[in-house]
Design an enzyme around this catalytic site. Structure first.
Site, PDB file in Angstrom:
ATOM      1  CG  HIS A   1       0.912  30.936   4.869  1.00 48.55           C
ATOM      2  ND1 HIS A   1       0.255  30.895   6.059  1.00 48.55           N
ATOM      3  CD2 HIS A   1       1.426  30.103   4.545  1.00 48.55           C
ATOM      4  CE1 HIS A   1       1.064  30.238   6.389  1.00 48.55           C
ATOM      5  NE2 HIS A   1       2.212  29.960   5.913  1.00 48.55           N
TER       6      HIS A   1
ATOM      7  CG  ASN B   1       8.596  28.853   7.253  1.00 46.39           C
ATOM      8  OD1 ASN B   1       7.558  29.058   7.821  1.00 46.39           O
ATOM      9  ND2 ASN B   1       8.941  26.964   7.302  1.00 46.39           N
TER      10      ASN B   1
ATOM     11  CG  ASP C   1      -2.019  33.249   8.458  1.00 48.98           C
ATOM     12  OD1 ASP C   1      -0.384  33.334   7.745  1.00 48.98           O
ATOM     13  OD2 ASP C   1      -1.733  31.775   7.658  1.00 48.98           O
TER      14      ASP C   1
ATOM     15  CG  ASN D   1       7.095  28.162  11.535  1.00 43.56           C
ATOM     16  OD1 ASN D   1       7.637  27.734  12.638  1.00 43.56           O
ATOM     17  ND2 ASN D   1       6.856  26.541  10.411  1.00 43.56           N
TER      18      ASN D   1
END
Length: 228
Positions: free
Chosen positions: A17, A55, A80, A101
């Site tokens: 991530h 998020n 990513d 997100n």
């Protein structure tokens, strides 16, 4: 304004991530400008780490645009992408969130999709592994070399964009680095190839059922994609 997306804290430093942070760190290193000025929502330097969980990335971008001025056209967001194979990168001048997100949060924060983004491929999760666990996991030995090369190419693409323009960077870096020299690459703004239908989670990452997206807070790392 160059923004790298990821999750803050040492626990997530080397996860899939956080590949956007890795690319941003390399750009700063090559330009010899440290990322060391911490603000409430971002770490400042040549670029900016969105110092919020994935998020909530829009909060950091909104803060940066308010502080330095400009709009979406002044941004470059690095993050990513599961829909790209490890080692691939893809630069685009604009586009939808495609289920990501962090990008959705930025679109909501600035009120539009018209900002450049640089995606770094991490590949799709293997069968039986949910996307949330995959993106918050670390690269295995098989993919580590390809990811290291992709991060280097991503940093080079950013420098090309700064030295020339986004069209030049797309033409140079959106090609498959492993393609034969005379093989035609995709148009600079085309969508990437996706893994086969048998690969789960490609392009849309389901949020863990016990952590719904609407309940994500700054105390929890965000899953990268949601299902349609």
């Amino acid at each position: 304004i160059i923004v790298g997306l990821g999750n803050p804290g040492p626990r997530y430093a080397d996860t899939r991530h956080n590949v956007g942070w890795k690319a941003l760190d390399l750009v700063a290193e090559q330009l010899r400008i440290p990322l060391n000025e911490r603000r409430p929502k971002a770490v400042l330097g040549i670029g900016y780490r969105a110092d919020r969980f994935m998020n909530n990335s829009g909060e950091a971008v909104e803060y940066l645009l308010a502080r330095f001025g400009g709009g979406g056209g002044n941004l470059l967001v690095i993050y990513d992408e599961m829909a790209l194979l490890p080692g691939r990168i893809r630069l685009r001048a604009a586009g939808s969130d495609a289920g990501h997100n962090g990008i959705r949060s930025i679109i909501q924060a600035i009120g539009g999709t018209g900002f450049p983004r640089l995606r770094v491929g991490i590949g799709a999760p293997p069968a039986g592994l949910v996307a949330r666990e995959y993106v918050l996991g670390k690269f295995d030995e098989k993919d580590s070399e390809a990811i290291a090369e992709a991060v280097e190419r991503a940093a080079a693409a950013v420098l090309c964009l700064l030295d020339e323009n986004i069209d030049a960077a797309m033409n140079k870096f959106n090609q498959d680095p492993n393609a034969a020299p005379d093989s035609p690459g995709p148009p600079p703004d085309s969508r990437p190839e996706r893994a086969s239908p048998q690969d789960p989670g490609v392009g849309r990452r389901p949020v863990s059922p016990d952590v719904p997206n609407s309940a994500q807070s700054n105390e929890q790392p965000g899953s990268n994609h949601t299902s349609q």
